[in-house]
Design a protein around this motif. Structure first.
Motif, PDB file in Angstrom:
ATOM      1  N   ALA A  87       0.847  -1.200   0.000  1.00 24.34           N
ATOM      2  CA  ALA A  87       0.000   0.000   0.000  1.00 24.34           C
ATOM      3  C   ALA A  87       0.883   1.250   0.000  1.00 24.34           C
ATOM      4  N   GLY A  88       0.346   2.330  -0.531  1.00 28.69           N
ATOM      5  CA  GLY A  88       1.092   3.585  -0.579  1.00 28.69           C
ATOM      6  C   GLY A  88       0.239   4.755  -0.131  1.00 28.69           C
ATOM      7  N   ILE A  89       0.903   5.776   0.409  1.00 27.74           N
ATOM      8  CA  ILE A  89       0.249   7.011   0.841  1.00 27.74           C
ATOM      9  C   ILE A  89       0.989   8.170   0.181  1.00 27.74           C
ATOM     10  N   VAL A  90       0.275   8.958  -0.602  1.00 22.28           N
ATOM     11  CA  VAL A  90       0.857  10.138  -1.252  1.00 22.28           C
ATOM     12  C   VAL A  90       0.104  11.363  -0.751  1.00 22.28           C
ATOM     13  N   ASP A  91       0.848  12.321  -0.190  1.00 14.51           N
ATOM     14  CA  ASP A  91       0.219  13.530   0.340  1.00 14.51           C
ATOM     15  C   ASP A  91       0.921  14.753  -0.219  1.00 14.51           C
ATOM     16  N   ARG A  92       0.416  15.937   0.147  1.00 20.39           N
ATOM     17  CA  ARG A  92       0.991  17.183  -0.363  1.00 20.39           C
ATOM     18  C   ARG A  92       2.477  17.284  -0.073  1.00 20.39           C
ATOM     19  N   THR A  93       2.860  16.919   1.142  1.00 17.69           N
ATOM     20  CA  THR A  93       4.256  17.013   1.570  1.00 17.69           C
ATOM     21  C   THR A  93       4.652  15.733   2.290  1.00 17.69           C
ATOM     22  N   GLY A  94       5.962  15.524   2.418  1.00 16.64           N
ATOM     23  CA  GLY A  94       6.446  14.379   3.164  1.00 16.64           C
ATOM     24  C   GLY A  94       5.957  14.352   4.601  1.00 16.64           C
ATOM     25  N   PRO A  95       6.059  15.482   5.345  1.00 19.31           N
ATOM     26  CA  PRO A  95       5.571  15.478   6.731  1.00 19.31           C
ATOM     27  C   PRO A  95       4.100  15.103   6.861  1.00 19.31           C
ATOM     28  N   GLU A  96       3.254  15.544   5.918  1.00 18.48           N
ATOM     29  CA  GLU A  96       1.839  15.192   5.990  1.00 18.48           C
ATOM     30  C   GLU A  96       1.631  13.703   5.724  1.00 18.48           C
ATOM     31  N   ALA A  97       2.422  13.136   4.814  1.00 13.16           N
ATOM     32  CA  ALA A  97       2.345  11.691   4.573  1.00 13.16           C
ATOM     33  C   ALA A  97       2.787  10.923   5.816  1.00 13.16           C
ATOM     34  N   LYS A  98       3.808  11.433   6.500  1.00 14.90           N
ATOM     35  CA  LYS A  98       4.285  10.773   7.730  1.00 14.90           C
ATOM     36  C   LYS A  98       3.200  10.767   8.805  1.00 14.90           C
ATOM     37  N   LYS A  99       2.397  11.838   8.871  1.00 13.20           N
ATOM     38  CA  LYS A  99       1.325  11.897   9.864  1.00 13.20           C
ATOM     39  C   LYS A  99       0.297  10.794   9.623  1.00 13.20           C
ATOM     40  N   LYS A 100       0.031  10.499   8.363  1.00 18.79           N
ATOM     41  CA  LYS A 100      -0.926   9.432   8.065  1.00 18.79           C
ATOM     42  C   LYS A 100      -0.357   8.069   8.441  1.00 18.79           C
ATOM     43  N   ALA A 156       5.118   5.719   2.374  1.00 14.90           N
ATOM     44  CA  ALA A 156       4.481   7.033   2.502  1.00 14.90           C
ATOM     45  C   ALA A 156       5.437   8.118   2.042  1.00 14.90           C
ATOM     46  N   GLY A 157       4.923   9.094   1.302  1.00 20.39           N
ATOM     47  CA  GLY A 157       5.757  10.197   0.857  1.00 20.39           C
ATOM     48  C   GLY A 157       4.974  11.183   0.017  1.00 20.39           C
ATOM     49  N   ALA A 158       5.679  12.195  -0.488  1.00 19.22           N
ATOM     50  CA  ALA A 158       5.047  13.183  -1.356  1.00 19.22           C
ATOM     51  C   ALA A 158       4.906  12.657  -2.776  1.00 19.22           C
ATOM     52  N   SER A 159       5.588  11.553  -3.081  1.00 16.77           N
ATOM     53  CA  SER A 159       5.480  10.924  -4.396  1.00 16.77           C
ATOM     54  C   SER A 159       5.955   9.493  -4.275  1.00 16.77           C
ATOM     55  N   LEU A 160       5.351   8.603  -5.039  1.00 12.98           N
ATOM     56  CA  LEU A 160       5.763   7.206  -5.070  1.00 12.98           C
ATOM     57  C   LEU A 160       5.857   6.768  -6.520  1.00 12.98           C
ATOM     58  N   LEU A 168      -3.634   2.443  -2.981  1.00  9.13           N
ATOM     59  CA  LEU A 168      -2.937   3.726  -2.969  1.00  9.13           C
ATOM     60  C   LEU A 168      -3.885   4.808  -2.484  1.00  9.13           C
ATOM     61  N   HIS A 169      -3.439   5.571  -1.491  1.00 10.23           N
ATOM     62  CA  HIS A 169      -4.197   6.705  -0.967  1.00 10.23           C
ATOM     63  C   HIS A 169      -3.528   7.983  -1.450  1.00 10.23           C
ATOM     64  N   ILE A 170      -4.254   8.794  -2.229  1.00  8.50           N
ATOM     65  CA  ILE A 170      -3.746  10.086  -2.705  1.00  8.50           C
ATOM     66  C   ILE A 170      -4.565  11.174  -2.027  1.00  8.50           C
ATOM     67  N   SER A 171      -3.904  12.003  -1.238  1.00 11.68           N
ATOM     68  CA  SER A 171      -4.607  13.017  -0.452  1.00 11.68           C
ATOM     69  C   SER A 171      -4.305  14.418  -0.955  1.00 11.68           C
TER      70      SER A 171
END
Length: 545
Positions: A87-100, A156-160, A168-171
């Protein structure tokens, strides 16, 4: 666990654990909005998404509905119960992905948590959670990666990019697409393409950026597929409004009857059949006082609101909102056959051209008839558009051009000369020495504008799928430049796809403010715009004719 249960009890637990919906609703702990621990239970939006989930899901939503939390728990559960699951988590920024990912770690760490004065059910659930942790002994959940002993992983990261993901979760792609289009494209070409055909993508976001950009395209394409049979690669559209969230209400409070909001609430009833109670109206009014123009972006009532936001820093945001509330933004009217029509051009960056057709009315208003924006086409194309509209709105009296209308082509012919050779007279507007004074002229014009509905439509040329930005959307999303290095504020407009139409209308506003467009008989000065329009330009002379 089987050692402490009878065979019958063990079989019952195994049956429960085979049901993912039961697992999600009983086994995991989260921290709620108030900072308190609570056992995760799906709310209405989360349950609706889970029950109807497709392989590709595009979720347009109001704030704080818990879709990110739901997806985090879904990712954890899937990785524990399905071996070799990625599974992957993509968020606006690395820190936001880390929070998830931190939410996932919290839920895993507290699987066996037993609250004070537990019920018998809570004891049983804690025991099941303890067994699950034992089964996953050796799991390592870090800040950007999680690994489980059954071969499952989470990144988890800003891009995968690279590898294959089953979930895959894209936020907040809406925010990324508005502020960093290249990164948004990377999310589409890199991250989305890493998901197997039968894998699942949950893309959830509020929307920014109006009617252009990657997120707008993806959302509207998903909307166009509503009611149609979807392939595994098609995105299913989801919309979750604030109206259905019970906590978005102030029970017992009364709506204060603010005129503009009262009209808005009435329009919801008339246009959509949405009837709000007093508590909901009071909540919306209270939130609007702090959220301002962002209310419809952060807490949309219907999808159209979410896709037509007025973002922070917009230059004409308040004027556009006012026109919308007065019914003058998407108006239907005919051109007056007895009054002159003006066409105003702007030649922007990268060979963009944007043209407005404006008719000053006898009532002191500016009737904006049409807008046409395109790219990479010769002047003959735009002359053909002028002639087409001559037959619709009446012959153009003058073509208004900015200062660079004197530029020559490779044959040495100046731009305005080509327009005149086609039979049109031209007005050349001197370059402004103060862009904000020019913008103020445009704001005054917009206060007295009536904009035809066709100005909200994109220019769509043959073989084009997406089209060029509409004039109204350009005005709505024209904004100031972001801070420069070290946070230094830049007091200038942002040059982007919105600039062309905005610069074009600003050219007309300058021409009017500076007396370069004669007032026809019947023009009512008592109703005309004041301020810069009351005679600002005294004796401005054309330097070019």
């Amino acid at each position: 666990m089987s050692a402490i249960l009878t065979n019958e009890e063990f079989e019952a637990v195994q049956l429960l654990l085979s049901d993912q919906k039961w697992r999600l609703n009983h086994l995991y702990w989260i921290v709620d909005k108030n900072g308190a621990m609570q056992r995760f239970r799906m709310n209405w939006a989360q349950e609706r998404l889970f029950d109807g989930m497709h392989t590709r899901n595009n979720v347009l939503k109001a704030r704080q509905l818990g879709i990110s939390t739901f997806t985090a728990i879904l990712i954890l559960d899937s990785c524990m119960f399905f071996p070799n699951y990625t599974a992957g988590i993509v968020d606006r920024t690395g820190p936001e992905a880390k929070k998830k990912l931190a939410k996932i770690k919290f839920a895993f760490d507290y699987l066996d948590y037993l609250p004070e004065n537990p019920t018998e059910e809570e004891r049983s659930l804690a025991a099941i959670g303890g067994w699950m942790k034992e089964e996953m002994k050796g799991a390592a959940i870090g800040t950007v990666e999680a690994r489980f002993p059954n071969g499952s992983t989470i990144y988890a990261g800003a891009s995968l990019r690279g590898g294959t993901h089953q979930l895959l979760h894209i936020s907040e792609l809406g925010s990324v697409a508005a502020h960093n289009p290249l990164k948004a494209e990377e999310t589409m070409t890199g991250s989305m393409n890493s998901v197997a055909t039968d894998g699942v993508i949950i893309m959830e976001s509020t929307h920014e950026g109006g009617q252009y950009g990657l997120n707008y395209r993806l959302v509207t394409e998903a909307m166009d597929l509503v009611g149609k049979e979807l392939t595994p690669l098609d995105f299913k559209f989801w919309f979750f409004s604030w109206v259905e969230q019970a906590e978005y209400s102030l029970p017992g409070a009364k709506f204060d009857g603010m005129t503009e909001l009262a009209k808005y609430f009435k329009s919801l009833e008339t246009d959509y059949g949405i009837v709000l109670d007093e508590g909901q109206k009071a909540w919306y009014a209270a939130m609007s006082r702090t959220q301002g123009a962002k209310m419809r972006q952060e807490y949309p009532t219907v999808p159209d609101e979410a896709l037509n936001p007025i973002a922070d820093g917009t230059i004409y945001g308040s004027q556009i909102n006012r026109l919308r509330e007065m019914g003058r933004l998407t108006a239907e009217f005919e051109a007056d056959p007895y009054r002159p029509v003006y066409a105003v051009f702007d030649k922007g960056m990268a060979d963009f051209m944007s043209v407005w057709w404006v008719q000053p009315g006898a009532d002191g208003k500016f009737y904006i008839l049409d807008n046409y924006t395109a790219n990479g086409l010769g002047i003959e194309h735009y002359i053909a558009e002028l002639r087409t509209r001559d037959s619709l709105y009446g012959r153009v009296k003058d073509v208004v051009l900015p200062h660079d209308g004197v530029q020559r082509d490779y044959n040495g012919v100046r731009f305005f000369e080509k327009i005149e050779q086609a039979g049109y007279s031209t007005i050349l507007v001197k370059r402004t020495s103060d862009i904000w004074a020019s913008i103020d002229s445009t704001r005054m014009l917009l206060r007295h504008a009536v904009i035809h509905a066709r100005c909200s439509q994109k220019t769509l040329l043959p073989d084009m799928k997406e089209g060029y930005i509409s004039g109204v959307d350009a005005l709505s999303n024209y904004k100031t430049a972001p801070p420069g290095r070290n946070g230094v504020m830049r007091n200038e407009p942002l040059h982007d796809v919105c600039s062309h139409a905005c610069d074009s209308l600003r050219t007309f506003a300058d021409a009017w403010a500076n007396g370069m467009i004669a007032k026809e008989s019947g023009w009512r000065d008592d109703d005309a715009p004041r301020g810069r329009f009351s005679g600002l330009a005294r004796g401005v002379e054309s330097l070019y004719h």
